[in-house]
Design a protein around this motif. Structure first.
Motif, PDB file in Angstrom:
ATOM      1  N   PRO A 133       0.798  -1.236   0.000  1.00 29.91           N
ATOM      2  CA  PRO A 133       0.000   0.000   0.000  1.00 29.91           C
ATOM      3  C   PRO A 133       0.828   1.282   0.000  1.00 29.91           C
ATOM      4  CG  PRO A 133      -0.848  -1.572   1.598  1.00 29.91           C
ATOM      5  CD  PRO A 133       0.464  -2.124   1.123  1.00 29.91           C
ATOM      6  N   ASP A 134       1.972   1.266   0.701  1.00 26.46           N
ATOM      7  CA  ASP A 134       2.735   2.505   0.847  1.00 26.46           C
ATOM      8  C   ASP A 134       3.313   3.012  -0.467  1.00 26.46           C
ATOM      9  OD1 ASP A 134       2.149   2.476   3.494  1.00 26.46           O
ATOM     10  OD2 ASP A 134       4.032   1.534   4.102  1.00 26.46           O
ATOM     11  N   ASN A 135       3.843   2.080  -1.275  1.00 21.52           N
ATOM     12  CA  ASN A 135       4.484   2.529  -2.512  1.00 21.52           C
ATOM     13  C   ASN A 135       3.882   1.907  -3.764  1.00 21.52           C
ATOM     14  OD1 ASN A 135       5.453  -0.117  -2.465  1.00 21.52           O
ATOM     15  ND2 ASN A 135       7.407   0.486  -1.557  1.00 21.52           N
ATOM     16  N   GLN A 136       2.820   1.108  -3.586  1.00 22.93           N
ATOM     17  CA  GLN A 136       2.082   0.499  -4.687  1.00 22.93           C
ATOM     18  C   GLN A 136       2.908  -0.479  -5.521  1.00 22.93           C
ATOM     19  OE1 GLN A 136      -1.400   1.314  -4.977  1.00 22.93           O
ATOM     20  NE2 GLN A 136      -0.776   2.088  -2.986  1.00 22.93           N
ATOM     21  N   LYS A 137       4.066  -0.901  -5.001  1.00 20.50           N
ATOM     22  CA  LYS A 137       4.864  -1.874  -5.732  1.00 20.50           C
ATOM     23  C   LYS A 137       4.309  -3.275  -5.515  1.00 20.50           C
ATOM     24  CE  LYS A 137       9.305   0.535  -5.832  1.00 20.50           C
ATOM     25  NZ  LYS A 137      10.752   0.463  -5.487  1.00 20.50           N
ATOM     26  N   PRO A 138       4.475  -4.169  -6.505  1.00 13.91           N
ATOM     27  CA  PRO A 138       4.001  -5.547  -6.326  1.00 13.91           C
ATOM     28  C   PRO A 138       4.660  -6.209  -5.131  1.00 13.91           C
ATOM     29  CG  PRO A 138       4.556  -5.112  -8.611  1.00 13.91           C
ATOM     30  CD  PRO A 138       5.051  -3.925  -7.825  1.00 13.91           C
ATOM     31  N   THR A 139       3.903  -7.050  -4.432  1.00 16.24           N
ATOM     32  CA  THR A 139       4.424  -7.733  -3.253  1.00 16.24           C
ATOM     33  C   THR A 139       5.667  -8.532  -3.591  1.00 16.24           C
ATOM     34  OG1 THR A 139       2.205  -7.895  -2.345  1.00 16.24           O
ATOM     35  CG2 THR A 139       3.850  -9.350  -1.401  1.00 16.24           C
ATOM     36  N   GLY A 140       5.648  -9.216  -4.752  1.00 15.45           N
ATOM     37  CA  GLY A 140       6.758 -10.083  -5.118  1.00 15.45           C
ATOM     38  C   GLY A 140       8.086  -9.360  -5.217  1.00 15.45           C
ATOM     39  N   ASP A 141       8.056  -8.068  -5.515  1.00 13.59           N
ATOM     40  CA  ASP A 141       9.302  -7.308  -5.622  1.00 13.59           C
ATOM     41  C   ASP A 141       9.983  -7.143  -4.270  1.00 13.59           C
ATOM     42  OD1 ASP A 141       8.738  -7.063  -8.263  1.00 13.59           O
ATOM     43  OD2 ASP A 141       8.260  -4.926  -8.219  1.00 13.59           O
ATOM     44  N   LEU A 142       9.222  -7.242  -3.185  1.00 11.64           N
ATOM     45  CA  LEU A 142       9.768  -6.926  -1.877  1.00 11.64           C
ATOM     46  C   LEU A 142       9.819  -8.121  -0.925  1.00 11.64           C
ATOM     47  CD1 LEU A 142       7.990  -3.494  -1.298  1.00 11.64           C
ATOM     48  CD2 LEU A 142      10.269  -3.890  -2.195  1.00 11.64           C
ATOM     49  N   THR A 143       8.879  -9.034  -1.035  1.00 17.23           N
ATOM     50  CA  THR A 143       8.812 -10.131  -0.074  1.00 17.23           C
ATOM     51  C   THR A 143       9.081 -11.492  -0.681  1.00 17.23           C
ATOM     52  OG1 THR A 143       6.434 -10.524  -0.371  1.00 17.23           O
ATOM     53  CG2 THR A 143       7.090  -8.841   1.227  1.00 17.23           C
ATOM     54  N   GLY A 144       9.040 -11.608  -1.997  1.00 16.08           N
ATOM     55  CA  GLY A 144       9.318 -12.886  -2.625  1.00 16.08           C
ATOM     56  C   GLY A 144       8.098 -13.711  -2.964  1.00 16.08           C
ATOM     57  N   LEU A 145       6.901 -13.252  -2.620  1.00 15.69           N
ATOM     58  CA  LEU A 145       5.686 -13.985  -2.972  1.00 15.69           C
ATOM     59  C   LEU A 145       5.292 -13.628  -4.398  1.00 15.69           C
ATOM     60  CD1 LEU A 145       3.444 -15.865  -1.778  1.00 15.69           C
ATOM     61  CD2 LEU A 145       2.111 -13.779  -1.405  1.00 15.69           C
TER      62      LEU A 145
END
Length: 325
Positions: free
Chosen positions: A172-184
């Motif tokens: 939500p904070d930066n609208q980036k896809p989850t996979g880019d940050l957490t690996g999912l």
């Protein structure tokens, strides 16, 4: 072991996702009725509520006692299962925004002095995932698909495999896809989770000298999503979670984890195919031996009762996605 555990908040006199009460099944009170009214209902006629992002979103029950005496308030205690519904034990008031969405809940009211309960069901609209055991050796089973709990306009069954359009798996904070940050690895348009690619890309980390996670690794992933339901009151930002586990072989999966998985799968289907399917399996042997069929029927019903009582304390935990080689 790579482990991320969410720490739920607790609320005084409320059942929250962090509490695990053991609730005994009680007989129904004849003449007592409890209901939470909503403008939305599902195909089963149950009330459906949607989180609206405006804190708090409170709803109160309507209780109809056996004797409708003016100015006499029916007193008692409230409880709910599966876990995740923020409900006041004394008043039955529910905070929709503080509860887990994408769940069908059962609410029980036990009148003081009575050895019985009034029971009702309600749905908090949203998506959820069905856990399961996935094998890296079978790429055809890499995908974990979401389920949708909603009203009759958007869902032809409870829950529905037909997912409304929307966007899934972003921060939500930066609208980036989850996979880019957490690996999912999640499809932003369908909400489908690619289990195999999540592992291969290091979503659960890597063991030394091997392209696989450590045996027994577990991580909790949060999935933010926003559904396009054609109503501004329904389109609020929501979140669901999944537990992803990795084991080298299936015989290394702990028994308690397998039980949680079975409970979760049972409760997802308990209003659809579970009862006729299990009864059909029990009675299919009637032609061969009536006594065998009767024994199978008794075993089936006792199993369902055991799963119903035990599952109240397990079925709302994040779905268990288990991956093996």
């Amino acid at each position: 072991m790579n482990t991320t555990v969410a720490t739920p908040t607790t609320t005084h006199d409320h059942h929250t996702p962090g509490k695990d009460p053991i609730i005994e099944e009680g007989p129904l009170c004849v003449g007592y009725k409890i209901e939470y009214t909503s403008e939305f209902r599902n195909v089963s006629g149950e009330s459906v509520f949607y989180a609206n992002g405006k804190e708090p979103y409170l709803i109160s029950p309507v209780i109809r006692p056996r004797l409708r005496i003016p100015h006499i308030k029916v007193r008692g205690c409230f409880s709910a299962y599966p876990l995740g519904l923020d409900i006041n034990q004394h008043t039955g008031e529910i905070n929709i925004n503080a509860s887990n969405s994408g769940v069908r809940y059962t609410v029980e009211f036990a009148p003081h002095g009575k050895n019985c309960v009034a029971r009702t069901h309600l749905v908090i609209g949203g998506i959820a995932y069905e856990g399961g055991i996935f094998s890296l050796s079978n790429p055809q089973e890499y995908i974990c698909r979401p389920l949708f709990y909603g009203d009759r306009t958007n869902s032809e069954e409870v829950p529905s495999r037909k997912i409304p359009s929307g966007r899934f798996g972003f921060i939500p904070d930066n609208q980036k896809p989850t996979g880019d940050l957490t690996g999912l690895l999640i499809d932003p348009q369908t909400g489908e989770i690619n289990i195999g690619e999540t592992v291969k890309n290091g979503g659960l980390g890597f063991r030394r000298g091997n392209g696989l996670p450590e045996n027994g690794s577990c991580k909790e992933f949060s999935v933010y999503y926003q559904l396009d339901l054609g109503d501004s009151n329904k389109n609020t930002l929501q979140k669901t979670s999944v537990h992803v586990h990795f084991f080298d072989t299936t015989d290394q999966i702990p028994e308690d984890l397998l039980k949680r998985l079975k409970f979760q799968q049972f409760f997802i289907r308990r209003n659809t195919a579970a009862l006729p399917l299990l009864l059909g399996m029990s009675l299919s042997s009637w032609a061969d031996s009536p006594w065998t069929a009767l024994g199978a029927l008794v075993l089936t019903l006792s199993t369902m009762l055991w799963a119903n009582v035990s599952g109240k304390t397990t079925s709302s935990r994040p779905p268990e996605i288990i991956i093996t080689t």
